[in-house]
Design an enzyme around this catalytic site. Sequence first.
Site, PDB file in Angstrom:
ATOM      1  N   SER A  30       0.659   4.093   1.075  1.00  0.00           N
ATOM      2  CA  SER A  30       0.713   4.893   2.301  1.00  0.00           C
ATOM      3  C   SER A  30       1.243   4.124   3.502  1.00  0.00           C
ATOM      4  O   SER A  30       1.225   4.642   4.622  1.00  0.00           O
ATOM      5  CB  SER A  30      -0.691   5.426   2.625  1.00  0.00           C
ATOM      6  N   ASP A  31       1.734   2.895   3.282  1.00  0.00           N
ATOM      7  CA  ASP A  31       2.234   2.074   4.386  1.00  0.00           C
ATOM      8  C   ASP A  31       3.674   2.463   4.695  1.00  0.00           C
ATOM      9  O   ASP A  31       4.612   2.004   4.046  1.00  0.00           O
ATOM     10  CB  ASP A  31       2.144   0.596   4.016  1.00  0.00           C
ATOM     11  N   TRP A  32       3.871   3.303   5.718  1.00  0.00           N
ATOM     12  CA  TRP A  32       5.217   3.754   6.058  1.00  0.00           C
ATOM     13  C   TRP A  32       5.983   2.728   6.876  1.00  0.00           C
ATOM     14  O   TRP A  32       7.208   2.794   6.976  1.00  0.00           O
ATOM     15  CB  TRP A  32       5.167   5.092   6.797  1.00  0.00           C
TER      16      TRP A  32
ATOM     17  N   TYR B 103       0.865  -1.184   0.000  1.00  0.00           N
ATOM     18  CA  TYR B 103       0.000   0.000   0.000  1.00  0.00           C
ATOM     19  C   TYR B 103       0.897   1.228   0.000  1.00  0.00           C
ATOM     20  O   TYR B 103       1.849   1.322   0.792  1.00  0.00           O
ATOM     21  CB  TYR B 103      -0.935  -0.016   1.210  1.00  0.00           C
TER      22      TYR B 103
ATOM     23  N   HIS C 249      -0.984   0.946   6.841  1.00  0.00           N
ATOM     24  CA  HIS C 249      -0.637  -0.458   7.028  1.00  0.00           C
ATOM     25  C   HIS C 249      -1.859  -1.359   7.183  1.00  0.00           C
ATOM     26  O   HIS C 249      -1.824  -2.525   6.800  1.00  0.00           O
ATOM     27  CB  HIS C 249       0.263  -0.593   8.246  1.00  0.00           C
TER      28      HIS C 249
END
Length: 375
Positions: A323-325, A321, A356
């Site tokens: 936006s998964d930091w 994804y 996440h």
Amino acid sequence: MLRSDPEGRLEDRLNARPHLITLADPLQLQSGAVLPDVQIACQSYGHLNEAQDNAVLVLHGLTSDQHAAGASSGPARKPGWWNAAIGPGKAIDTDRYFVIVPNVLGGAGGTTSPAAQNPSTGRPYGLSFPVITLADMAKMHAALLDALGIEQLHATIGGCLGGFQVLEMLAACPARTGKSVIISATARTSAHNTALWAVLRAALMSDPNWRGGDYYNGPGPSAGLGLLAMTGALFWMSRETLERRFGIAPVSGVPRYTMEPDFAVEQFLNSVKENASKGRLDANSLIYLTRAIDYFDLARDAGSLQLALKGVQNPVLLVSYASDWRYPVEEMAEIAKALPENVPHQHLTLESTMGHGAFLYEFESLRPALSEFLR
């Protein structure tokens, strides 16, 4: 060999209720320790076909368990953690596949863990439980398949901690995994994630009721669990998600100028804290599972990631994804690059503001690709 409920069809023994399976042999751990009489709590959905080639192993994330789909047997009748994905006609179609969901080694769902009885003392293990690794979890899953008489899976699927377990199975027993789906994962834990786990463990251990892990005969560390859950929610949800869902306007419309919760995001985190303290999570289990994540480095023992994955034979679907930091896209890309050239694979990057936790809370974007890949 199965030592529990050996009569009847496999799915009749496992479906619709949690089931405990005791392994016939002790489990030798990566640390050198040995766990005797390992019990595995698992649940299954669907039916095993005559050829026994339609089994799908679904491996859960950190705070989940074997109850992946359908209503629970508890009074709340809460749906399983991946109810959106598993069921008749769904992406993991139980009209087509026999789905097995085990509770992880060290987990809080009934599998042998720090809460289990230590046969040498007759009391819960607590911190005398040996340190476990992701490789140990994969070894337990292979032993479970042996116990169930399943030689090869149609597919193995996992997100987050479950994705790490899929990777370990690809390294240890690639011929058995069938198609592999690895979601929101990485091939090794970063220093940043290890630091985050250290903070969460410190929150738990700072609770006076933790008592060095020996709390099973008294009040548990509910305050520490609440603080861990509040902090953990920020691991799962991106900045954008929090802004979109809650904003920063006071709940009452105007500031009350108080130390009590005045904003929607504070009220949300308070509800997370209260739910965590109701007993579903076990503090020692979280300590051991996060420690196992600290030790996770697929390339370390093999010499390189390519060598660790050299035995992979079947198609692989990798899902990131944007936006998964915690486990960014580029880390999943390293896994794709390390796979053997002749193995069909796809690295899918999806957009989501959930970060996440998107594969759990925004499953619709993953549904088409997962359904098609399994077919």
